[in-house]
Every structure is written in C-alpha cells, then in structure tokens.
Design a protein around this motif. Structure first.
Motif, mmCIF file in Angstrom:
data_model
loop_
_atom_site.group_PDB
_atom_site.id
_atom_site.type_symbol
_atom_site.label_atom_id
_atom_site.label_comp_id
_atom_site.label_asym_id
_atom_site.label_seq_id
_atom_site.Cartn_x
_atom_site.Cartn_y
_atom_site.Cartn_z
ATOM 1 N N MET A 81 63.367 65.178 -83.620
ATOM 2 C CA MET A 81 63.854 66.141 -82.629
ATOM 3 C C MET A 81 64.496 67.351 -83.307
ATOM 4 N N SER A 82 65.259 67.110 -84.372
ATOM 5 C CA SER A 82 65.898 68.215 -85.095
ATOM 6 C C SER A 82 64.869 69.097 -85.788
ATOM 7 N N ALA A 83 63.847 68.457 -86.383
ATOM 8 C CA ALA A 83 62.827 69.204 -87.117
ATOM 9 C C ALA A 83 61.983 70.084 -86.204
ATOM 10 N N THR A 84 61.825 69.679 -84.945
ATOM 11 C CA THR A 84 60.988 70.443 -84.011
ATOM 12 C C THR A 84 61.808 71.228 -83.002
ATOM 13 N N ALA A 85 63.130 71.296 -83.195
ATOM 14 C CA ALA A 85 64.010 71.964 -82.231
ATOM 15 C C ALA A 85 63.662 73.442 -82.083
ATOM 16 N N LYS A 86 63.671 73.912 -80.842
ATOM 17 C CA LYS A 86 63.423 75.321 -80.541
ATOM 18 C C LYS A 86 64.679 76.038 -80.059
ATOM 19 N N SER A 87 65.743 75.268 -79.870
ATOM 20 C CA SER A 87 66.991 75.842 -79.377
ATOM 21 C C SER A 87 68.168 75.069 -79.941
ATOM 22 N N LEU A 88 69.360 75.597 -79.716
ATOM 23 C CA LEU A 88 70.572 74.932 -80.161
ATOM 24 C C LEU A 88 70.699 73.550 -79.510
ATOM 25 N N ILE A 148 67.474 69.220 -101.876
ATOM 26 C CA ILE A 148 66.276 69.570 -101.112
ATOM 27 C C ILE A 148 66.540 70.761 -100.189
ATOM 28 N N GLY A 149 67.816 71.017 -99.896
ATOM 29 C CA GLY A 149 68.155 72.140 -99.024
ATOM 30 C C GLY A 149 68.303 73.466 -99.733
ATOM 31 N N ILE A 150 68.311 73.473 -101.073
ATOM 32 C CA ILE A 150 68.509 74.718 -101.831
ATOM 33 C C ILE A 150 67.480 75.795 -101.489
ATOM 34 N N PRO A 151 66.152 75.468 -101.348
ATOM 35 C CA PRO A 151 65.174 76.537 -101.040
ATOM 36 C C PRO A 151 65.261 77.066 -99.612
ATOM 37 N N ALA A 152 66.134 76.488 -98.761
ATOM 38 C CA ALA A 152 66.147 76.847 -97.336
ATOM 39 C C ALA A 152 66.469 78.311 -97.094
ATOM 40 N N LYS A 153 67.270 78.922 -97.973
ATOM 41 C CA LYS A 153 67.657 80.310 -97.772
ATOM 42 C C LYS A 153 66.545 81.289 -98.152
ATOM 43 N N GLU A 154 65.599 80.819 -98.980
ATOM 44 C CA GLU A 154 64.504 81.690 -99.410
ATOM 45 C C GLU A 154 63.203 81.446 -98.656
ATOM 46 N N ILE A 155 62.942 80.212 -98.242
ATOM 47 C CA ILE A 155 61.678 79.857 -97.598
ATOM 48 C C ILE A 155 61.903 79.679 -96.099
ATOM 49 N N VAL A 156 61.212 80.483 -95.312
ATOM 50 C CA VAL A 156 61.364 80.437 -93.858
ATOM 51 C C VAL A 156 60.890 79.078 -93.329
ATOM 52 N N TRP A 162 64.096 74.415 -93.605
ATOM 53 C CA TRP A 162 65.066 73.449 -93.069
ATOM 54 C C TRP A 162 64.394 72.375 -92.226
ATOM 55 N N ARG A 163 63.276 72.720 -91.604
ATOM 56 C CA ARG A 163 62.553 71.717 -90.816
ATOM 57 C C ARG A 163 61.989 70.623 -91.726
ATOM 58 N N ILE A 164 61.530 71.010 -92.911
ATOM 59 C CA ILE A 164 61.031 70.034 -93.889
ATOM 60 C C ILE A 164 62.141 69.065 -94.282
ATOM 61 N N CYS A 165 63.354 69.589 -94.422
ATOM 62 C CA CYS A 165 64.492 68.753 -94.822
ATOM 63 C C CYS A 165 64.724 67.622 -93.826
ATOM 64 N N PHE A 166 64.527 67.905 -92.526
ATOM 65 C CA PHE A 166 64.680 66.848 -91.523
ATOM 66 C C PHE A 166 63.476 65.913 -91.507
ATOM 67 N N TRP A 167 62.259 66.457 -91.658
ATOM 68 C CA TRP A 167 61.068 65.607 -91.670
ATOM 69 C C TRP A 167 61.119 64.594 -92.810
ATOM 70 N N VAL A 168 61.618 65.021 -93.980
ATOM 71 C CA VAL A 168 61.660 64.147 -95.159
ATOM 72 C C VAL A 168 62.476 62.891 -94.897
ATOM 73 N N SER A 169 63.537 63.010 -94.105
ATOM 74 C CA SER A 169 64.425 61.864 -93.880
ATOM 75 C C SER A 169 63.736 60.739 -93.106
#
Length: 481
Positions: free
Chosen positions: A122-129, A184-192, A195-202
């Motif tokens: 749900m977090s990885a596919t979230a479209k809103s807050l 795993i979150g370090i590239p989040a600021k450079e790669i659009v 952050w969704r990948i970070c949740f999928w990995v878990s």
C-alpha cells in the motif's frame, strides 16, 4: 496419520529410554547442541529485521515521499508518516500475547508478516498522503506483533547455555534492518520514485518469514501448556536432540501445567498476584525509553548537521555503533550475564549524557563542543546496544512465568510503545522550552535510576532453564513479602 506418527515417535523414544539413560551416564554434563535451534532462531529474527527496516525506511526517503505525494513543507504530515506506525505497533503489541497464546508462536509470526506485506504494498503504490498513512498503519501492527513473539520464541526454543546469545541475534537483526533501510534509501533524493522501491523490497523478507516459519519448530512450551504433550516432545527432539527430550520435559513439568486450564485474567496481571513481575517488566521498559535512546535515534541527524556533518555519514556512524555494541553483547550475554550488561549499559549511557550536558554548557565551544556532543552521542548508542537494548526483552521472556508469559510481555511492551511515542513527540518541543542541558540531564538521571533499579530488582538468569528461573523468582518473592 500425523497423530499416529507422533504416537509412534513417542513409543520409539520411550523404547529407547534405557539407551538415553546410558548416554546421559556416559556424558553427564553434555549440553544440547545449539546448531539444532539456530536455524529456527534465524528465521524468527527476520521479524526483528523487518521491525528495524520499517523504523528507518522513511529516514532518507521522507523528503522524496512528501514531494511526490504533495505534502512537502507540511511538518505535521511528515511527522505522521514517521510516527503513525507507532500507533499500529502499540495495537499489535497489546494484542500480541493473546494472539501468541491463541494460535501459537509460528502462526503469530505469519500473522506478523501479513500486514507488513500488505502495508508495504500500500505504501509503495500510494497516490496520496492518506494512502501512505494507511500503509504505514498496517505495517505498524506487524511491527508491534513481531518483537514480543520473537522474544517469547527465542527464549522457549533456545538451550539455556546460548539463550542470551540467541536473544542478541534478534537485536543484531534489528540493527541490520535499520542500516539496510538507510543504505537503500540513499539514492532516493537523486532517483525519482526510488522511495517506492524501498517499500517493495521489504516484501521479500516478510514473505520469507511467512514461508520459512511453516517448516520451523513450534514452541514446546506453548504445546505443553495447551496439553499437546506428544507434540511438545517431538519439537524438543527437533530442537535439542533425542537424548535431551526427557530431561527437558521433566524440567518443563515442574512449573507449567499441560492442561491449558491455567488462564490468566487481566486484573491479575495489572494489580493481582503477578503485580511484582509486571512492575519489574513495565518499569524496565519505561526506563529504557526514558533514557532518551529513541530521541537520539530519531534526531541524531539534526545534532550532526548542526556541526556540519552530512546526515548519511551521521546515520552510518550511529548504525555502526549500534551494530558493534549488539555483536559484543551477543558474545558476552552468556559469559558475564544479563544483569552485569544492564548495569554497565545504563551507567555508560548516563556518563554519555553527561558529555552531552558539558557540550551544551558554556565550558565547551567550537570543536570541543562538537567532539563532546558527537562523541557522547555515539558512545551513548554503543552503551545502549551493549545491554539496555537487547536485554530487557530477553530477560522479561525469561523471568515471566510460563502461563502468563505471552500476555504479560504484550502489556510490558505496550508500555514501551507509549513512552516511545511521547518521547519522540515532545523531544524537540522540550528542547526548545528547557534547553539541551536540562533535557540531557533528565535523560542521564533516568539512566542512573535504572542502574539502581536493576541492582535491586533484576534476577540474574544466565545459564538457567526457564523453570529454574521461575522457581528462583518465586523464592525471591517469598523472602520479600
């Protein structure tokens, strides 16, 4: 068919009692092999890994999440994304004892994995807050259920000689989860969208936990408590080896009843005959959080950045100190004992907070203040990981009587989550109102109170079976009443 196999297994063991007795005569001091139970403990530690991962996954990714979901600059919304999982964790922790006693330890781990899989998706596919908040809430329930069940399971399947080291494994798994999420979150600021990948990995370790638990041993203590004695013997054989089944069952029968009838009421835990042990557990967890450890974990980046140290370097240093301390604790747990590690840990944390107080005073300035503050913070994390981090869960799972262990652990950990929430919520506000010196002095004072409390109330459990600990605690209560 399965029942006949268990009966046959029992008859096979009874038919070989003579051989087992001869074996015990040949090697009277033989201890159960730790290799048999290690793989079961490692699988259980996946729940601790997931706990650490989801605590840290929003650390480096929060900025990207807030931009993509349209709440950038809204500090209240950002705070909710970080902390809403604590609300879910409180609920999961509160009901963990009833779940663990109702469906068993193995099924509880699988139930822990399920909301983590759903919530991460749900977090990885979230479209809103709101989608993100709902996903984090789901994940939180799994986070709250996992640690108490892991503490129970590790205590109940581990041989006494290595129970402390195996308990330390869960703390190491938590550290690895934290560090893994930060890296795993370090590239989040450079790669659009990273952050969704970070949740999928878990979802990968959560799925592994659910699948591998299917082939792990169930807790013999739980099986015996509900009257499934033959299955308890079979699980002991799997965990300890056939030679040790009969002594383990004899030891278990000293305190636990195998009819499942000894149900415990909530009133007995809160103010009844079990009040003393509940007081010890709840106070120990309260002091653990009032030491300020989660304020350090949550806001260490802010302190480091105030001295010009980048957040990724800060998080790496904190993670390394946490992991190093956990490894040392695992090695020393069954050598020095739980009580010694707790005393040294809280004392070291108190001294570390003293360095923070000096750093915030007029006596220190410039580089001196930086070295004292940063060094004191890293020393604080190291001291915490040596005892105050891994020991409370382990020692409570050891000293709680078997028939109340799961439910009592749930209530004690619920206290942990409540104080954790309020420390995180009010830390920055209190820092503004009373200043760093007074706030760090308060944390240091609680550490020293913890030293006194541990000295007076905590029973050493090193190398003792759970039944020996229970009998010793009853004797201690008899002498104080």
């Amino acid at each position: 068919m399965r029942g006949r196999q268990r009966v046959a297994s029992r008859e096979h063991m009874l038919g070989h009692d003579k051989d087992e007795n001869l074996a015990s005569v040949r090697i009277p001091n033989a201890k159960p092999s730790w290799q048999r139970s290690l793989r079961h403990v490692i699988v259980a530690s996946l729940s601790s890994f997931l706990y650490g991962y989801h605590i840290g996954v929003v650390n480096e990714t929060l900025e990207s999440i807030s931009i993509d979901l349209g709440f950038s600059g809204n500090t209240m919304a950002e705070g909710l994304v970080v902390s809403i999982c604590l609300g879910g964790a409180f609920a999961g922790s509160l009901f963990s004892g009833w779940i663990a006693d109702g469906v068993g330890r193995r099924r509880s781990f699988q139930l822990c994995a399920l909301p983590m899989i759903i919530g991460a998706g749900m977090s990885a596919t979230a479209k809103s807050l709101w989608g993100m908040l709902l996903g984090r809430l789901f994940v939180g329930t799994g986070m709250g259920l996992g640690p108490p069940v892991a503490a129970l399971y590790v205590a109940e399947v581990s041989p006494p000689a290595v129970r402390g080291a195996f308990g330390g494994l869960t703390q190491i798994a938590t550290c690895l989860g934290l560090m893994g999420s930060l890296f795993i979150g370090i590239p989040a600021k450079e790669i659009v969208g990273w952050w969704r990948i970070c949740f999928w990995v878990s979802i990968i370790p959560a799925t592994m936990l659910a699948i591998f638990m299917e082939i792990c041993a169930e807790s013999p203590h739980w099986l015996f408590k509900i009257g499934r004695t033959i299955e308890a013997e079979a699980e002991f054989e799997k965990l300890l080896g056939g030679v040790h089944v009969k002594p383990a069952m004899t030891e278990l029968s000293k305190s636990d009843r195998g009819d499942g009838s000894d149900s415990v009421k909530l009133s007995e835990l809160i103010y009844g005959r079990h009040f003393r042990v509940m007081f010890i557990g709840s106070t120990l967890f309260a002091l653990q959080q009032l030491s300020g450890i989660n304020a350090v974990f949550y806001f260490s980046s802010t302190v480091f950045e105030s001295f010009g140290v980048p957040s990724d370097i800060a998080n790496t240093c904190v993670g390394i100190c946490n992991l190093l301390g956990s490894i040392i604790a695992m090695i020393l747990m069954d050598k020095l004992g739980r009580k010694v590690l707790l005393l040294g840990s809280f004392l070291g944390m108190g001294l570390s907070m003293g360095l923070q107080v000096i750093a915030a005073s007029s006596f220190a300035s410039g580089f001196g203040a930086m070295y004292l503050s940063v060094g004191g913070m890293l020393l604080f994390v190291l001291a915490f990981a040596l005892g105050a981090g891994p020991v409370p869960c382990l020692i409570m799972s050891e000293i709680l009587p078997g028939h109340i262990r799961a439910k009592a652990m749930a209530i004690c950990l619920a206290v942990h989550w409540v104080i954790n929430f309020f420390v995180g919520l009010f830390f920055l506000r209190m820092l503004e109102l009373v200043g760093a010196q007074l706030l760090y002095s308060s944390f240091g004072t609680f550490c020293l109170i913890a030293v006194i409390f541990v000295k007076k109330y905590i029973l050493e459990t090193k190398g003792k079976s759970l039944q020996e600990i229970e009998i010793a605690l009853l004797a201690q209560e008899a002498t104080t009443t």
